[in-house]
Design a protein around this motif. Structure first.
Motif, short mmCIF file in Angstrom:
data_model
loop_
_atom_site.label_atom_id
_atom_site.label_comp_id
_atom_site.label_asym_id
_atom_site.label_seq_id
_atom_site.Cartn_x
_atom_site.Cartn_y
_atom_site.Cartn_z
N MET A 1 0.82 -1.20 0.00
CA MET A 1 0.00 0.00 0.00
C MET A 1 0.86 1.26 0.00
SD MET A 1 -3.23 0.94 2.41
CE MET A 1 -4.66 1.62 1.58
N THR B 1 2.50 1.75 -3.49
CA THR B 1 1.65 2.12 -4.63
C THR B 1 0.87 3.40 -4.38
OG1 THR B 1 -0.09 0.65 -3.79
CG2 THR B 1 1.37 -0.23 -5.48
N THR B 2 0.35 3.57 -3.17
CA THR B 2 -0.46 4.75 -2.89
C THR B 2 0.41 5.96 -2.54
OG1 THR B 2 -2.33 3.40 -2.18
CG2 THR B 2 -2.33 5.69 -1.48
N PHE B 3 1.42 5.74 -1.67
CA PHE B 3 2.38 6.79 -1.31
C PHE B 3 1.65 8.09 -0.94
CE2 PHE B 3 6.17 9.55 -2.85
CZ PHE B 3 6.67 9.63 -1.57
N ALA B 4 0.69 7.99 -0.03
CA ALA B 4 -0.04 9.16 0.47
C ALA B 4 -0.60 8.78 1.84
CB ALA B 4 -1.17 9.53 -0.48
N SER C 1 -2.22 10.11 4.55
CA SER C 1 -3.55 10.28 5.14
C SER C 1 -4.59 9.40 4.45
CB SER C 1 -3.96 11.76 5.13
OG SER C 1 -3.62 12.36 3.92
N PHE D 1 -4.16 5.90 5.82
CA PHE D 1 -4.73 5.81 7.16
C PHE D 1 -6.25 5.76 7.10
CE2 PHE D 1 -1.04 6.52 9.87
CZ PHE D 1 -1.48 6.02 11.08
N ALA E 1 -10.45 7.08 0.75
CA ALA E 1 -9.08 7.34 0.28
C ALA E 1 -9.09 8.19 -0.99
CB ALA E 1 -8.35 6.02 0.02
N LEU F 1 -9.63 11.88 -0.19
CA LEU F 1 -8.42 12.51 0.35
C LEU F 1 -7.36 12.71 -0.72
CD1 LEU F 1 -7.90 11.01 3.89
CD2 LEU F 1 -7.57 13.40 3.25
N ASN F 2 -7.28 11.78 -1.65
CA ASN F 2 -6.25 11.87 -2.68
C ASN F 2 -6.64 12.73 -3.87
OD1 ASN F 2 -4.14 10.60 -1.55
ND2 ASN F 2 -4.41 8.64 -2.58
N TYR G 1 -4.43 15.40 -5.21
CA TYR G 1 -3.28 15.13 -6.07
C TYR G 1 -3.57 15.41 -7.54
CZ TYR G 1 -0.42 13.39 -2.33
OH TYR G 1 0.35 13.33 -1.20
N ILE H 1 5.15 12.69 -6.79
CA ILE H 1 4.39 13.85 -6.31
C ILE H 1 3.74 13.47 -4.99
CG2 ILE H 1 2.48 15.45 -6.75
CD1 ILE H 1 2.84 14.87 -9.75
N VAL H 2 4.13 14.18 -3.93
CA VAL H 2 3.54 13.98 -2.62
C VAL H 2 3.53 15.37 -1.98
CG1 VAL H 2 5.75 13.42 -1.50
CG2 VAL H 2 3.63 12.40 -0.63
#
Lengths: 102, 220
Positions: B48, B51-54, B56, B59, B78, B81-82, B85, B110-111
């Motif tokens: 997770m 691949t997601t690298f985000a 919040s 969580f 999720a 929240l994303n 991006y 990109i984060v």
């Protein structure tokens, strides 16, 4: 496939596409200003909802337990400019101590 | 060309990211521990993060899984929240060099932090985003792994007050964003929606419904 893996795969793929949206799919383009205003509120709004869920959330009920004083103590130190690590430590110590003595 | 001399290098991205590293380390460790308390094994937590690298969003999805919500609810939480991006990605669309596959891979760096650092000079710079993003990525995935392994050895994380520490983590992350009347109003509204729905709605739904508070952004 378990629920967790379904979530992990779908969220992973969605995140990859979201992040690639500009450089790969759209090129130079701007979001309309009103969209920007909505998107800019996602951070504070969703994080607040997460704090509430983690602090008083139970099994389809509101549970007031040792978490609340811990998070309240953390809120006080955050307000005074404490870094994230200190806020976490304060919450863990307060909540852990209350659980130990009750 | 004189202007080329001042051009940032990937090295500068690494250097810019260094002072911020304690954040992702702590957040990654926390996510790893939290994932293991929510019943995700170490492989799931690491996949997770990779691949997601985000943080919040990870969580949020894991919270819904932990509380017994459906996959659709966790995915929506999720995704909401994303969604930011998409905006960030569009804002830096023109700085990514190279072929489409290369841009696809590098855009994953990109984060929040790498994006913010890359725009510090007033215009977005790819070397900063790439250097900082790469460092954050490595740190994020490896600290998730450590957290997941540590978490799996904890007999009773609740007795340590870790659940309250996770809430405090989000409180501290939210605080800098809750500036200005609109953000304060929207956050209070989100808290109210969550509180009202917690006893009546299925797990994860209060959290998603709270997103409606973002619509306050439509008001001028």
């Amino acid at each position: 496939m378990s629920t967790a893996w379904v979530v992990i795969v779908v969220v992973g793929v969605a995140s990859i596409l979201f992040k690639a949206a500009g450089p790969v799919f759209l090129g130079r383009r701007d979001l309309p200003p009103r969209m920007v205003a909505v998107v800019s509120l996602i951070g504070p709004v969703m994080l607040t909802a997460l704090v509430v869920t983690q602090t008083v959330g139970g099994d389809q009920e509101i549970v007031l337990d040792a978490r609340l004083p811990g998070v309240a103590a953390a809120a006080i130190v955050v307000r005074r400019g404490a870094p994230v690590a200190v806020a976490m430590l304060v919450a863990a110590v307060v909540t852990g101590t209350i659980r130990l003595v009750t | 060309m004189p202007s080329e001399v001042a051009e940032a290098r990937v090295r500068d991205g690494f250097r810019a990211a260094l002072p911020l590293l304690p954040g992702p380390v702590l957040f990654g460790l926390s996510f790893g521990v939290f994932a293991s308390t929510a019943g995700l094994n170490a492989v799931a937590a690491i996949v997770m993060s990779a691949t997601t690298f985000a943080g919040s969003a990870q969580f949020a999805a894991t919270t819904v899984i932990h509380d017994g919500g459906t996959a659709a609810t966790a995915i929506l939480a999720a995704g909401l929240l994303n969604a930011r991006y998409i905006g960030m990605s569009i804002s830096v669309a023109s700085i990514f060099p190279g072929s489409r596959p290369r841009r696809l891979v590098e855009s994953q760096l990109i984060v929040d932090e790498s994006w913010a650092l890359s725009g510090r000079s007033g215009r977005f710079q790819w070397p900063i985003l790439f250097g900082a993003g790469l460092l954050f990525y490595v740190v994020w995935v490896s600290s998730t792994a450590v957290g997941a392994l540590v978490g799996s050895t904890l007999a009773n994380p609740e007795s340590l007050g870790l659940d309250a520490a996770f809430a405090a983590l989000f409180l501290a992350l939210a605080a800098p964003y809750i500036r200005g009347r609109r953000a304060v109003t929207a956050s209070l509204l989100a808290a109210a929606i969550t509180l009202v729905l917690l006893p009546v709605a299925p797990p994860g739904v209060p959290f998603i419904a709270a997103a409606a508070a973002c619509l306050l952004g439509l008001r001028r």
